[in-house]
Design an enzyme around this catalytic site. Structure first.
Site, PDB file in Angstrom:
ATOM      1  N   ASN A 102     123.132  73.313 -21.346  1.00 47.11           N
ATOM      2  CA  ASN A 102     121.800  72.691 -21.314  1.00 47.11           C
ATOM      3  C   ASN A 102     121.728  71.604 -20.251  1.00 47.11           C
ATOM      4  O   ASN A 102     122.707  70.912 -19.977  1.00 47.11           O
ATOM      5  CB  ASN A 102     121.456  72.100 -22.685  1.00 47.11           C
ATOM      6  CG  ASN A 102     121.319  73.194 -23.732  1.00 47.11           C
ATOM      7  OD1 ASN A 102     121.163  74.363 -23.372  1.00 47.11           O
ATOM      8  ND2 ASN A 102     121.388  72.830 -24.989  1.00 47.11           N
ATOM      9  N   ASP A 104     119.443  69.222 -20.576  1.00 51.04           N
ATOM     10  CA  ASP A 104     118.908  68.022 -21.237  1.00 51.04           C
ATOM     11  C   ASP A 104     120.058  67.079 -21.591  1.00 51.04           C
ATOM     12  O   ASP A 104     121.234  67.401 -21.355  1.00 51.04           O
ATOM     13  CB  ASP A 104     118.081  68.413 -22.483  1.00 51.04           C
ATOM     14  CG  ASP A 104     118.923  69.089 -23.567  1.00 51.04           C
ATOM     15  OD1 ASP A 104     119.966  68.525 -23.946  1.00 51.04           O
ATOM     16  OD2 ASP A 104     118.540  70.174 -24.049  1.00 51.04           O
ATOM     17  N   HIS A 119     125.678  73.545 -16.248  1.00 48.25           N
ATOM     18  CA  HIS A 119     124.527  73.912 -15.403  1.00 48.25           C
ATOM     19  C   HIS A 119     123.811  72.693 -14.837  1.00 48.25           C
ATOM     20  O   HIS A 119     122.630  72.763 -14.517  1.00 48.25           O
ATOM     21  CB  HIS A 119     123.560  74.802 -16.199  1.00 48.25           C
ATOM     22  CG  HIS A 119     124.130  76.164 -16.488  1.00 48.25           C
ATOM     23  ND1 HIS A 119     123.680  76.993 -17.487  1.00 48.25           N
ATOM     24  CD2 HIS A 119     125.138  76.845 -15.878  1.00 48.25           C
ATOM     25  CE1 HIS A 119     124.391  78.118 -17.485  1.00 48.25           C
ATOM     26  NE2 HIS A 119     125.282  78.042 -16.533  1.00 48.25           N
ATOM     27  N   CYS A 127     119.882  65.919  -2.870  1.00 49.26           N
ATOM     28  CA  CYS A 127     119.121  66.272  -1.674  1.00 49.26           C
ATOM     29  C   CYS A 127     119.319  67.751  -1.342  1.00 49.26           C
ATOM     30  O   CYS A 127     120.448  68.243  -1.328  1.00 49.26           O
ATOM     31  CB  CYS A 127     119.572  65.386  -0.517  1.00 49.26           C
ATOM     32  SG  CYS A 127     118.764  65.823   1.023  1.00 49.26           S
ATOM     33  N   CYS A 130     121.138  67.429   2.485  1.00 49.24           N
ATOM     34  CA  CYS A 130     122.494  66.890   2.683  1.00 49.24           C
ATOM     35  C   CYS A 130     123.330  66.904   1.394  1.00 49.24           C
ATOM     36  O   CYS A 130     124.486  66.499   1.406  1.00 49.24           O
ATOM     37  CB  CYS A 130     122.427  65.470   3.274  1.00 49.24           C
ATOM     38  SG  CYS A 130     121.919  64.199   2.104  1.00 49.24           S
ATOM     39  N   THR A 196     123.565  79.992 -28.251  1.00 49.36           N
ATOM     40  CA  THR A 196     123.618  80.612 -26.924  1.00 49.36           C
ATOM     41  C   THR A 196     123.648  82.135 -27.048  1.00 49.36           C
ATOM     42  O   THR A 196     124.316  82.672 -27.916  1.00 49.36           O
ATOM     43  CB  THR A 196     124.803  80.080 -26.081  1.00 49.36           C
ATOM     44  OG1 THR A 196     124.851  80.798 -24.859  1.00 49.36           O
ATOM     45  CG2 THR A 196     126.133  80.197 -26.785  1.00 49.36           C
ATOM     46  N   SER A 197     122.887  82.767 -26.159  1.00 51.26           N
ATOM     47  CA  SER A 197     122.780  84.222 -26.229  1.00 51.26           C
ATOM     48  C   SER A 197     124.034  84.895 -25.671  1.00 51.26           C
ATOM     49  O   SER A 197     124.262  86.071 -25.911  1.00 51.26           O
ATOM     50  CB  SER A 197     121.552  84.684 -25.446  1.00 51.26           C
ATOM     51  OG  SER A 197     121.605  84.184 -24.127  1.00 51.26           O
TER      52      SER A 197
HETATM   53  P1  NAD Z   1     119.050  81.554 -24.137  1.00 50.53           P
HETATM   54  O1  NAD Z   1     117.619  81.137 -23.996  1.00 50.53           O
HETATM   55  O2  NAD Z   1     119.547  82.732 -23.387  1.00 50.53           O
HETATM   56  O3  NAD Z   1     119.364  81.850 -25.671  1.00 50.53           O
HETATM   57  C1  NAD Z   1     119.043  80.964 -26.680  1.00 50.53           C
HETATM   58  C2  NAD Z   1     119.816  81.381 -27.926  1.00 50.53           C
HETATM   59  O4  NAD Z   1     119.523  80.419 -28.923  1.00 50.53           O
HETATM   60  C3  NAD Z   1     119.424  82.756 -28.483  1.00 50.53           C
HETATM   61  O5  NAD Z   1     120.612  83.492 -28.756  1.00 50.53           O
HETATM   62  C4  NAD Z   1     118.689  82.416 -29.788  1.00 50.53           C
HETATM   63  O6  NAD Z   1     118.889  83.393 -30.799  1.00 50.53           O
HETATM   64  C5  NAD Z   1     119.336  81.094 -30.150  1.00 50.53           C
HETATM   65  N1  NAD Z   1     118.536  80.220 -30.988  1.00 50.53           N
HETATM   66  C6  NAD Z   1     117.179  80.084 -31.045  1.00 50.53           C
HETATM   67  N2  NAD Z   1     116.851  79.149 -31.952  1.00 50.53           N
HETATM   68  C7  NAD Z   1     118.012  78.668 -32.457  1.00 50.53           C
HETATM   69  C8  NAD Z   1     118.325  77.674 -33.431  1.00 50.53           C
HETATM   70  N3  NAD Z   1     117.361  76.994 -34.071  1.00 50.53           N
HETATM   71  N4  NAD Z   1     119.629  77.428 -33.719  1.00 50.53           N
HETATM   72  C9  NAD Z   1     120.613  78.129 -33.082  1.00 50.53           C
HETATM   73  N5  NAD Z   1     120.373  79.067 -32.155  1.00 50.53           N
HETATM   74  C10 NAD Z   1     119.094  79.334 -31.847  1.00 50.53           C
HETATM   75  O7  NAD Z   1     119.895  80.260 -23.827  1.00 50.53           O
HETATM   76  P2  NAD Z   1     121.328  80.065 -23.181  1.00 50.53           P
HETATM   77  O8  NAD Z   1     122.305  80.964 -23.854  1.00 50.53           O
HETATM   78  O9  NAD Z   1     121.567  78.601 -23.193  1.00 50.53           O
HETATM   79  O10 NAD Z   1     121.198  80.563 -21.660  1.00 50.53           O
HETATM   80  C11 NAD Z   1     120.045  80.483 -20.868  1.00 50.53           C
HETATM   81  C12 NAD Z   1     120.021  79.458 -19.756  1.00 50.53           C
HETATM   82  O11 NAD Z   1     118.872  78.661 -20.000  1.00 50.53           O
HETATM   83  C13 NAD Z   1     121.133  78.472 -19.673  1.00 50.53           C
HETATM   84  O12 NAD Z   1     121.625  78.532 -18.397  1.00 50.53           O
HETATM   85  C14 NAD Z   1     120.498  77.089 -19.882  1.00 50.53           C
HETATM   86  O13 NAD Z   1     120.953  76.208 -18.875  1.00 50.53           O
HETATM   87  C15 NAD Z   1     119.046  77.303 -19.665  1.00 50.53           C
HETATM   88  N6  NAD Z   1     118.101  76.548 -20.526  1.00 50.53           N
HETATM   89  C16 NAD Z   1     118.399  75.262 -20.916  1.00 50.53           C
HETATM   90  C17 NAD Z   1     117.511  74.552 -21.741  1.00 50.53           C
HETATM   91  C18 NAD Z   1     117.860  73.120 -22.135  1.00 50.53           C
HETATM   92  O14 NAD Z   1     118.462  72.402 -21.356  1.00 50.53           O
HETATM   93  N7  NAD Z   1     117.508  72.665 -23.342  1.00 50.53           N
HETATM   94  C19 NAD Z   1     116.341  75.150 -22.188  1.00 50.53           C
HETATM   95  C20 NAD Z   1     116.047  76.465 -21.759  1.00 50.53           C
HETATM   96  C21 NAD Z   1     116.966  77.152 -20.939  1.00 50.53           C
HETATM   97 ZN    ZN Z   2     119.652  63.960   2.267  1.00 51.08          ZN
END
Ligand code: NAD
Ligand code: ZN
Length: 258
Positions: A102, A104, A119, A127, A130, A196-197
């Site tokens: 994430n 965040d 990530h 930048c 640079c 995570t998926s």
């Molecule tokens: P993803 O969107 O591919 O999958 C999310 C997973 O979370 C799914 O498997 C879903 O079933 C599960 N899920 C949904 N609600 C849930 C809950 N309440 N409790 C537990 N699990 C729950 O996300 P990913 O696997 O993190 O990969 C996607 C990419 O998206 C990553 O690279 C990430 O950096 C980025 N992303 C980040 C944020 C963030 O920073 N909060 C938000 C959206 C996407």
């Molecule tokens: Zn610069």
């Protein structure tokens, strides 16, 4: 008969080193949408996979910068949830390494120290020209709650456009964060994979590496993201339902005379 959560609590309780590997699902219950949630407002007709690339930034930097400002608003308005908090609590009694996909900062705001961001982070722009990260807090422009196209600020050193400090599709992961995550995964007894998926690579290799190195891997997700086996377990459900319950159960066991 022992339930799965009791079995997992026992594994976590016995573990010396734990890796907590998180994805967008852990922040979903704090109100931050995952990529599976439908987008609204001006973003409804955009696909995140297209916005989150260097070529999209080259083509329309204001659109991409506006997208990330909108995501920053969501994060600023969100608070860590019970799952983020339980993970921070776990680190008071066990050696825990948090590796997150994430961008965040909800783990940090819940009290987890030294979180590895595979990530990158929304809070650290760099930048586009640079690649330096400006030292000073760089942007004070008003942030639209609905989302707008906004020209990115300029780099104080080279006047290049600032871009968000996140890993875009097609880019390499930050080398140090990746190395530290691999070492932690290879060296842990239990890896908790939460929200995570498991389809975004190479990040998704982290639980696989832990498994191959002999650790137990526990998936906490409302969806069945893995087939259970002798060293892979699934707690089907929301992060806020299972993670706090798991940590409380483990703490209770810690208090029992052995
Ligand atoms: P993803 O969107 O591919 O999958 C999310 C997973 O979370 C799914 O498997 C879903 O079933 C599960 N899920 C949904 N609600 C849930 C809950 N309440 N409790 C537990 N699990 C729950 O996300 P990913 O696997 O993190 O990969 C996607 C990419 O998206 C990553 O690279 C990430 O950096 C980025 N992303 C980040 C944020 C963030 O920073 N909060 C938000 C959206 C996407
Ligand atoms: Zn610069």
């Amino acid at each position: 008969m022992t339930s799965t959560i009791e079995a997992v609590a026992a594994l976590v309780g016995d573990a010396k080193r734990i890796v907590v590997f998180t994805g967008a699902g852990i922040s979903a219950e704090s109100g931050i949408p995952t990529f599976r949630d439908p987008l609204t407002g001006i973003w409804a007709r955009h696909d995140p996979e297209k916005l989150e690339t260097a070529s999209a930034f080259r083509e329309d930097a204001a659109l991409v910068w506006g997208w990330y400002l909108w995501r920053r608003v969501q994060v600023a308005q969100a608070a860590p949830n019970a799952a983020h908090q339980a993970i921070a609590q776990l680190a008071r009694t066990r050696e825990v390494t948090v590796v997150t996909q994430n961008i965040d900062d909800l783990h940090e705001r819940a009290g987890s120290a030294d979180v590895i961001h595979l990530h990158g982070s929304l809070a650290q722009p760099k930048c586009f020209a640079c690649h330096r990260t400006p030292a000073a807090l760089f942007f004070e422009e008003p942030i639209a709650s609905e989302g707008l196209r906004i020209e990115p600020p300029r780099c104080p050193r080279c006047n290049g456009k600032l871009r968000p400090g996140v890993v875009w599709f097609g880019e390499d992961l930050p080398a140090v964060a990746w190395k530290r995550s691999v070492l932690a995964a290879r060296d842990c007894d239990v890896l908790l994979s939460i929200g995570t998926s498991g389809v975004v690579f190479p990040a998704a290799e982290i639980p696989i590496m832990a498994l191959h190195a002999g650790a137990y891997v526990v998936h906490i997700n409302p969806a069945q993201v893995a087939q259970p086996s002798s060293r892979e377990l699934c707690l089907i459900g929301r992060a806020t339902e299972h993670v706090p319950a798991l940590v409380s159960l483990m703490m209770l066991t810690d208090m029992l005379p052995s």
